[in-house]
Design a protein around this motif. Structure first.
Motif, PDB file in Angstrom:
ATOM      1  N   TYR A  77       0.835  -1.206   0.000  1.00  0.00           N
ATOM      2  CA  TYR A  77       0.000   0.000   0.000  1.00  0.00           C
ATOM      3  C   TYR A  77       0.866   1.252   0.000  1.00  0.00           C
ATOM      4  O   TYR A  77       0.677   2.152  -0.837  1.00  0.00           O
ATOM      5  CB  TYR A  77      -0.906  -0.012   1.230  1.00  0.00           C
ATOM      6  CG  TYR A  77      -1.667   1.276   1.439  1.00  0.00           C
ATOM      7  CD1 TYR A  77      -2.891   1.498   0.820  1.00  0.00           C
ATOM      8  CD2 TYR A  77      -1.159   2.272   2.283  1.00  0.00           C
ATOM      9  CE1 TYR A  77      -3.596   2.678   1.016  1.00  0.00           C
ATOM     10  CE2 TYR A  77      -1.856   3.460   2.481  1.00  0.00           C
ATOM     11  CZ  TYR A  77      -3.074   3.654   1.853  1.00  0.00           C
ATOM     12  OH  TYR A  77      -3.756   4.831   2.048  1.00  0.00           O
TER      13      TYR A  77
ATOM     14  N   ASP B 195      -4.382  -3.092   1.327  1.00  0.00           N
ATOM     15  CA  ASP B 195      -5.104  -2.653   0.137  1.00  0.00           C
ATOM     16  C   ASP B 195      -5.560  -1.199   0.269  1.00  0.00           C
ATOM     17  O   ASP B 195      -5.667  -0.660   1.378  1.00  0.00           O
ATOM     18  CB  ASP B 195      -6.313  -3.559  -0.091  1.00  0.00           C
ATOM     19  CG  ASP B 195      -6.741  -3.635  -1.548  1.00  0.00           C
ATOM     20  OD1 ASP B 195      -6.230  -2.850  -2.371  1.00  0.00           O
ATOM     21  OD2 ASP B 195      -7.594  -4.483  -1.863  1.00  0.00           O
TER      22      ASP B 195
ATOM     23  N   ASN C 281      -7.943   2.104  -2.042  1.00  0.00           N
ATOM     24  CA  ASN C 281      -8.676   2.642  -3.191  1.00  0.00           C
ATOM     25  C   ASN C 281      -8.096   3.993  -3.556  1.00  0.00           C
ATOM     26  O   ASN C 281      -7.833   4.832  -2.682  1.00  0.00           O
ATOM     27  CB  ASN C 281     -10.164   2.821  -2.863  1.00  0.00           C
ATOM     28  CG  ASN C 281     -10.967   1.584  -3.174  1.00  0.00           C
ATOM     29  OD1 ASN C 281     -10.729   0.914  -4.178  1.00  0.00           O
ATOM     30  ND2 ASN C 281     -11.917   1.261  -2.312  1.00  0.00           N
ATOM     31  N   ARG C 282      -7.896   4.230  -4.835  1.00  0.00           N
ATOM     32  CA  ARG C 282      -7.365   5.508  -5.288  1.00  0.00           C
ATOM     33  C   ARG C 282      -8.339   6.631  -4.960  1.00  0.00           C
ATOM     34  O   ARG C 282      -9.535   6.533  -5.245  1.00  0.00           O
ATOM     35  CB  ARG C 282      -7.103   5.438  -6.793  1.00  0.00           C
ATOM     36  CG  ARG C 282      -6.392   6.658  -7.364  1.00  0.00           C
ATOM     37  CD  ARG C 282      -4.952   6.731  -6.891  1.00  0.00           C
ATOM     38  NE  ARG C 282      -4.253   7.854  -7.493  1.00  0.00           N
ATOM     39  CZ  ARG C 282      -3.560   7.777  -8.626  1.00  0.00           C
ATOM     40  NH1 ARG C 282      -3.476   6.625  -9.269  1.00  0.00           N
ATOM     41  NH2 ARG C 282      -2.946   8.841  -9.105  1.00  0.00           N
ATOM     42  N   ASN C 283      -7.824   7.692  -4.342  1.00  0.00           N
ATOM     43  CA  ASN C 283      -8.645   8.841  -3.984  1.00  0.00           C
ATOM     44  C   ASN C 283      -7.748  10.070  -3.984  1.00  0.00           C
ATOM     45  O   ASN C 283      -7.024  10.341  -3.022  1.00  0.00           O
ATOM     46  CB  ASN C 283      -9.285   8.651  -2.606  1.00  0.00           C
ATOM     47  CG  ASN C 283     -10.129   9.847  -2.179  1.00  0.00           C
ATOM     48  OD1 ASN C 283     -10.320  10.792  -2.945  1.00  0.00           O
ATOM     49  ND2 ASN C 283     -10.623   9.810  -0.943  1.00  0.00           N
TER      50      ASN C 283
ATOM     51  N   HIS D 156      -4.791   7.686  -1.707  1.00  0.00           N
ATOM     52  CA  HIS D 156      -5.468   6.406  -1.523  1.00  0.00           C
ATOM     53  C   HIS D 156      -6.164   6.381  -0.162  1.00  0.00           C
ATOM     54  O   HIS D 156      -5.687   7.005   0.792  1.00  0.00           O
ATOM     55  CB  HIS D 156      -4.481   5.233  -1.570  1.00  0.00           C
ATOM     56  CG  HIS D 156      -3.764   5.066  -2.862  1.00  0.00           C
ATOM     57  ND1 HIS D 156      -2.716   5.878  -3.238  1.00  0.00           N
ATOM     58  CD2 HIS D 156      -3.940   4.174  -3.874  1.00  0.00           C
ATOM     59  CE1 HIS D 156      -2.265   5.490  -4.426  1.00  0.00           C
ATOM     60  NE2 HIS D 156      -2.991   4.465  -4.837  1.00  0.00           N
TER      61      HIS D 156
ATOM     62  N   GLU E 195     -10.978  -5.205  -1.242  1.00  0.00           N
ATOM     63  CA  GLU E 195     -11.968  -4.175  -1.522  1.00  0.00           C
ATOM     64  C   GLU E 195     -11.380  -3.005  -2.298  1.00  0.00           C
ATOM     65  O   GLU E 195     -12.112  -2.130  -2.759  1.00  0.00           O
ATOM     66  CB  GLU E 195     -12.577  -3.640  -0.217  1.00  0.00           C
ATOM     67  CG  GLU E 195     -13.430  -4.634   0.507  1.00  0.00           C
ATOM     68  CD  GLU E 195     -14.094  -4.041   1.731  1.00  0.00           C
ATOM     69  OE1 GLU E 195     -14.041  -2.797   1.907  1.00  0.00           O
ATOM     70  OE2 GLU E 195     -14.661  -4.813   2.507  1.00  0.00           O
ATOM     71  N   GLY E 196     -10.049  -2.974  -2.444  1.00  0.00           N
ATOM     72  CA  GLY E 196      -9.392  -1.857  -3.092  1.00  0.00           C
ATOM     73  C   GLY E 196      -9.081  -2.124  -4.552  1.00  0.00           C
ATOM     74  O   GLY E 196      -9.481  -3.140  -5.128  1.00  0.00           O
ATOM     75  N   ASP E 197      -8.327  -1.206  -5.142  1.00  0.00           N
ATOM     76  CA  ASP E 197      -7.996  -1.346  -6.558  1.00  0.00           C
ATOM     77  C   ASP E 197      -6.519  -1.606  -6.803  1.00  0.00           C
ATOM     78  O   ASP E 197      -6.051  -1.503  -7.940  1.00  0.00           O
ATOM     79  CB  ASP E 197      -8.479  -0.126  -7.352  1.00  0.00           C
ATOM     80  CG  ASP E 197      -8.022   1.204  -6.754  1.00  0.00           C
ATOM     81  OD1 ASP E 197      -6.971   1.224  -6.083  1.00  0.00           O
ATOM     82  OD2 ASP E 197      -8.723   2.205  -6.962  1.00  0.00           O
TER      83      ASP E 197
END
Length: 372
Positions: A254, A298, A300-302, A309, A316-318
């Motif tokens: 991560y 993990d 998610n892109r943010n 992230h 659950e992430g990308d």
């Protein structure tokens, strides 16, 4: 808000066939190791008739079950909890039993203490080892202080617990200056040599700053320190300065992808801004056996948050873990420890960290490689 269980995305066979061809092609062109038996789409096999589709393929776990672990920092709230009426396990004995029941085989430590009310005193490493053995668990590492003055004591604890690796969650040097990393490399080479003499491997774990750029070029500041960069990243410089026989690494996947987002530009010796995109896969692959451990964390892109992230439950992430672990190869050598820094739910959700551990294990176990 939807129920969390409904929101969770589980890995499926469609996910398993996520392409890793682009990374593998780059590795192959560079003469770097690539897993020879990649994951083909069934439609691309020699025969694509319905009867023959998939014939000759066998499915294997991408991360062998014996190499799936957890760092106890993820469930630190329950390791250190006093006895309560929540029905959620607390303390080493109960929490480790639950983790073994979920399926985890390995434990990475983040401290060796629990609430003193459980025993009327602090638990000992010998007692923790018994809990491990009673539950069929193996200690694969620890995040502790790496200090020459206390290193022998830390190795004593590591050997009492039966672990193969001893490490830290901090950087060997907390600056951007090459001279500091040179000094750290000298220390770590010596400590790593001492560790190897006792059957241990010394490792360091990264956050995103470890893959930021050195200040090692250009004009000096008022203190005689360089103000610009050659484009070399801190930990990559450390790779080359340390002896591969003695010094090893644990990539936090991560934080590596956070580094990819955050640390992409530097000012060169002539004052020009340069761009260099960090690639976690291409960092590990040329030296894959220097990475016995990974944090399987993990996100998610943010781009609305500073790190680019949001940390989430594994699966659950990308972040493309299928591509990552398949491309770096050496599946039997690598050990993946699940982590989520924010797993503890506090008094309002005392079972959250254990629930996250269960969901993450299930998703990790569904990563699959197909071989002929």
């Amino acid at each position: 808000m939807e129920d969390n269980a409904k929101q969770r995305r589980r890995f499926t066979r469609r996910d398993v066939f996520t392409a890793s061809a682009s990374a593998a092609a780059v590795l192959g062109a560079a003469g770097l190791p690539v897993l020879a038996t990649g994951t083909p789409a069934l439609a691309d096999t020699p025969s694509n008739t319905e009867g023959d589709r998939g014939r000759g393929l066998r499915a294997e776990p991408l991360i062998p079950s014996r190499n799936r672990g957890i760092i106890l920092y993820s469930v630190r709230d329950r390791i250190t909890a006093a006895p309560d009426n929540s029905g959620v396990p607390y303390g080493f004995e109960r929490v480790l039993a639950r983790l073994a029941e979920i399926g985890y085989k390995e434990i990475e430590f983040a401290g060796y203490t629990q609430h003193t009310s459980l025993l009327g005193r602090q638990i000992t490493p010998k007692e923790i080892r018994k809990v491990l053995d009673d539950n069929g668990l193996v200690a694969n590492g620890t995040h502790t202080q790496i200090n020459p003055a206390t290193f022998d004591k830390e190795m004593d604890i590591a050997q009492e617990l039966g672990m193969r690796n001893i490490g830290t969650g901090g950087d060997p040097a907390n600056t951007s200056y090459k001279s500091d990393w040179d000094a750290a490399a000298d220390t770590w080479n010596e400590l790593g040599r001492r560790a190897k003499a006792r059957g241990l491997r010394l490792y360091t774990h990264n956050h995103d700053s470890a893959y930021s750029f050195l200040l090692d070029a250009g004009p000096s500041d008022a203190n005689g320190k360089p103000t610009r960069s050659s484009g070399k990243r801190r930990l990559e410089y450390f790779f080359d300065k340390t002896d591969p026989r003695y010094v090893f690494f644990e990539m936090d996947i991560y934080w590596a992808y956070v580094a990819r987002y955050k640390h992409r530009t530097y000012t060169d010796r002539w004052g020009r801004q340069q761009t260099d995109l960090f690639d976690p896969i291409l960092t590990v692959a040329p030296r894959t056996t220097r990475f016995p451990l990974f944090h399987a964390k993990d996100g998610n892109r943010n781009t609305a948050v500073p790190d680019g992230h949001d940390m989430v439950v594994f699966g659950e992430g990308d972040i493309n873990f299928q591509q990552f672990f398949q491309t770096i190869g050496e599946q039997d050598f690598h050990h993946a420890n699940w982590e989520h820094d924010g797993a503890p739910g506090g008094p309002g959700a005392p079972g959250q960290s254990i629930d996250f551990a269960a969901s993450s294990y299930a998703n990790m176990s569904e990563l699959t490689i197909y071989r002929r």
